[in-house]
Scaffold this active site. Structure first.
Site, PDB file in Angstrom:
ATOM      1  N   ASP A 161       0.841  -1.212   0.000  1.00  0.00           N
ATOM      2  CA  ASP A 161       0.000   0.000   0.000  1.00  0.00           C
ATOM      3  C   ASP A 161       0.870   1.254   0.000  1.00  0.00           C
ATOM      4  O   ASP A 161       0.559   2.222  -0.677  1.00  0.00           O
ATOM      5  CB  ASP A 161      -0.938   0.018   1.207  1.00  0.00           C
ATOM      6  CG  ASP A 161      -1.713   1.331   1.248  1.00  0.00           C
ATOM      7  OD1 ASP A 161      -2.504   1.561   0.323  1.00  0.00           O
ATOM      8  OD2 ASP A 161      -1.480   2.139   2.164  1.00  0.00           O
ATOM      9  N   ARG A 168       0.021   6.398  -6.701  1.00  0.00           N
ATOM     10  CA  ARG A 168      -1.304   6.974  -6.982  1.00  0.00           C
ATOM     11  C   ARG A 168      -1.295   8.474  -6.768  1.00  0.00           C
ATOM     12  O   ARG A 168      -1.929   9.229  -7.507  1.00  0.00           O
ATOM     13  CB  ARG A 168      -2.357   6.324  -6.060  1.00  0.00           C
ATOM     14  CG  ARG A 168      -2.702   4.901  -6.453  1.00  0.00           C
ATOM     15  CD  ARG A 168      -3.508   4.218  -5.351  1.00  0.00           C
ATOM     16  NE  ARG A 168      -4.695   4.964  -5.000  1.00  0.00           N
ATOM     17  CZ  ARG A 168      -5.265   4.958  -3.788  1.00  0.00           C
ATOM     18  NH1 ARG A 168      -4.744   4.239  -2.809  1.00  0.00           N
ATOM     19  NH2 ARG A 168      -6.341   5.657  -3.560  1.00  0.00           N
ATOM     20  N   LYS A 187      -4.665  -1.932   5.632  1.00  0.00           N
ATOM     21  CA  LYS A 187      -3.938  -1.490   6.834  1.00  0.00           C
ATOM     22  C   LYS A 187      -4.734  -1.792   8.104  1.00  0.00           C
ATOM     23  O   LYS A 187      -4.180  -2.205   9.121  1.00  0.00           O
ATOM     24  CB  LYS A 187      -3.636   0.010   6.732  1.00  0.00           C
ATOM     25  CG  LYS A 187      -2.536   0.313   5.729  1.00  0.00           C
ATOM     26  CD  LYS A 187      -2.323   1.793   5.517  1.00  0.00           C
ATOM     27  CE  LYS A 187      -3.454   2.402   4.744  1.00  0.00           C
ATOM     28  NZ  LYS A 187      -3.219   3.703   4.166  1.00  0.00           N
TER      29      LYS A 187
HETATM   30  N1  URA Z   1      -6.413   6.942   3.029  1.00  0.00           N
HETATM   31  C1  URA Z   1      -5.695   5.839   2.743  1.00  0.00           C
HETATM   32  O1  URA Z   1      -5.083   5.251   3.621  1.00  0.00           O
HETATM   33  N2  URA Z   1      -5.677   5.404   1.474  1.00  0.00           N
HETATM   34  C2  URA Z   1      -6.330   6.016   0.471  1.00  0.00           C
HETATM   35  O2  URA Z   1      -6.273   5.552  -0.650  1.00  0.00           O
HETATM   36  C3  URA Z   1      -7.063   7.169   0.787  1.00  0.00           C
HETATM   37  C4  URA Z   1      -7.097   7.604   2.081  1.00  0.00           C
END
Ligand code: URA
Length: 432
Positions: A161, A168, A187
């Site tokens: 992530d 991203r 997470k």
């Molecule tokens: N918070 C996150 O942890 N991930 C996202 O993609 C958007 C907000």
């Protein structure tokens, strides 16, 4: 299997299999699939979307890219909460101690603030000595002993992530519901709690600007969590104004202390009680939300929530006397009132703008690792639907710099007015 075929498949709107998603995320995490291919896939997902099954598979693939906390050594039901990012959101500082004071285990890993939203860890660090780092063993032992721990990440949770989010962020693919859902849920699931309450913010200051998009995101996250065996609740809440009155690290801790003393702002107190009630029901200490709320209100009345916050601070090497003497928090050098530029009912307070002013004052960071000033921030003096006259004080700026001309202007522009009160609701929807 080849990464390019997976990208083409998604580009053409065909559903990906679990094996394909696992292959891609594993390759990306290990480095055998490069950033440019991951960027192409996230863009294809942005345009084509994902089925719920694909989003669940993606979440699990990201979840398994790193460590997963094993909280089985903690007795009882472990609960956690997550907010999608609000301005003035210090809910964890109240919800955690309140539910823990009833005997529910609150084992939470939090983050630092980046951009216009503050992080729980930064707020806690405005208390001298507070230590956010802890081994997994100590984390478990503290939760067993005092019912609560609020720490930074231990181990490496969901590394895929971290890599994917960084990509991203620079490729215009943050605002994709399946990508947001899988990022948040991977997470949360890695943190090991049994029951999770998600606070999905809606409004100008939030990722989700409309109830419709927030509902879609919340439903998907609830579904992903349930598919992974968790007790899930999502609450949609209004972010058309900051939460409570205080924005800025120590100012927010002081507001959390006031709330645990029964003297918090109405909207903030309401949200804390709502989130905590769902966790108390999930923790099987009440059968209904009403029963849970009564128990929680009693913990405010009898100060048990406050004492639990003090215990938490002490256990993590902080000076717990600050909880009973908030006047000890270091103060900004200057406090400037900000005046209303017109008369009327406050109809909107741009939370994003308020968050940005807090950053301009030094309360937040624009880059990872930057130092922040714990004492500075904003305290609102008016909220939505308050009637003001021109030149009435609408907010106070707590600053360590003398010239706040820009900040005053931005704050004034953050307020909108109407000729009469507007319809405004804090809790918009609950999704189970
Ligand atoms: N918070 C996150 O942890 N991930 C996202 O993609 C958007 C907000």
């Amino acid at each position: 299997m080849r990464a390019v075929d997976i990208i083409i498949k998604k580009r053409d709107g065909v559903e990906l299999t679990k094996e394909e998603i696992n292959f891609f995320i594993k390759g990306f995490t290990e480095g055998s699939i490069d950033n440019y291919q991951a960027s192409a896939l996230t863009m294809a997902i942005y345009f084509r979307g994902m089925t719920d099954q694909e989003a669940t598979d993606l979440t699990e693939a990201i979840l398994h890219s790193g460590d997963i906390l094993d909280l089985s050594q903690i007795g009882g039901i472990k609960v956690d909460k997550h907010s999608t990012g609000g301005v003035g959101d210090k809910t964890s500082l109240v919800v955690g101690p309140l539910v823990a004071s009833l005997g529910i285990k609150f084992a939470k890993m939090s983050g630092r603030g980046l951009g216009h939203t503050g992080g729980t860890l930064d707020k806690l660090e405005s208390i001298p000595g507070y230590d956010i780092s802890m081994s997994e063993e100590d984390f478990i032992s503290q939760v067993n002993k005092i019912g609560i721990a609020l720490v930074g990440q231990t181990g490496e949770l969901a590394p895929a992530d971290k890599k994917l989010y960084a990509l991203r962020d620079v490729t215009g693919t943050v605002e994709s519901i399946p990508l947001i859902a899988s990022s948040i849920m991977s997470k949360k699931l890695a943190s090991g709690a049994d029951a999770i309450c998600l606070d999905v913010k809606v409004g100008s200051g939030a990722f989700m600007k409309t109830i419709e998009s927030a509902t879609t995101l919340a439903r998907l996250m609830v579904q992903i969590g349930k598919a992974c065996g968790k007790d899930m609740t999502a609450i949609l809440t209004n972010m058309d104004e900051p939460l409570g009155l205080a924005v800025g690290n120590s100012l927010e801790v002081i507001e959390a202390i006031q709330t645990l003393n029964g003297q918090g702002p109405k909207d903030f107190t309401e949200l804390c009680l709502e989130v905590a009630s769902h966790l108390v029901v999930a923790g099987k200490l009440a059968n209904t939300l009403e029963e849970a709320r009564k128990k929680l209100e009693a913990q405010i009345q009898n100060k048990e929530g406050l004492h639990t916050l003090a215990n938490l601070i002490k256990a993590q090497k902080g000076d717990e006397s600050y909880i009973y003497h908030p006047e000890k928090f270091s103060k900004a050098k200057y406090v400037y009132p900000v005046c209303a530029t017109q008369a009327g009912y406050v109809s909107h307070i741009d939370a994003l703008a308020i968050g940005n002013v807090a950053m301009m004052l030094g309360a937040g960071r624009s880059k990872i690792g930057e130092d922040i000033d714990h004492a500075v921030g904003i305290v609102l003096n008016k909220k939505v639907n308050d009637l003001v006259q021109e030149n009435d004080c609408i907010a106070y700026i707590h600053s360590n710099k003398k010239d706040v001309t820009e900040e005053v202007k931005e704050l004034q522009n953050a307020f909108s007015y109407s000729s009469g009160p507007i319809e405004s609701k804090l809790i918009l929807k609950v999704i189970k």
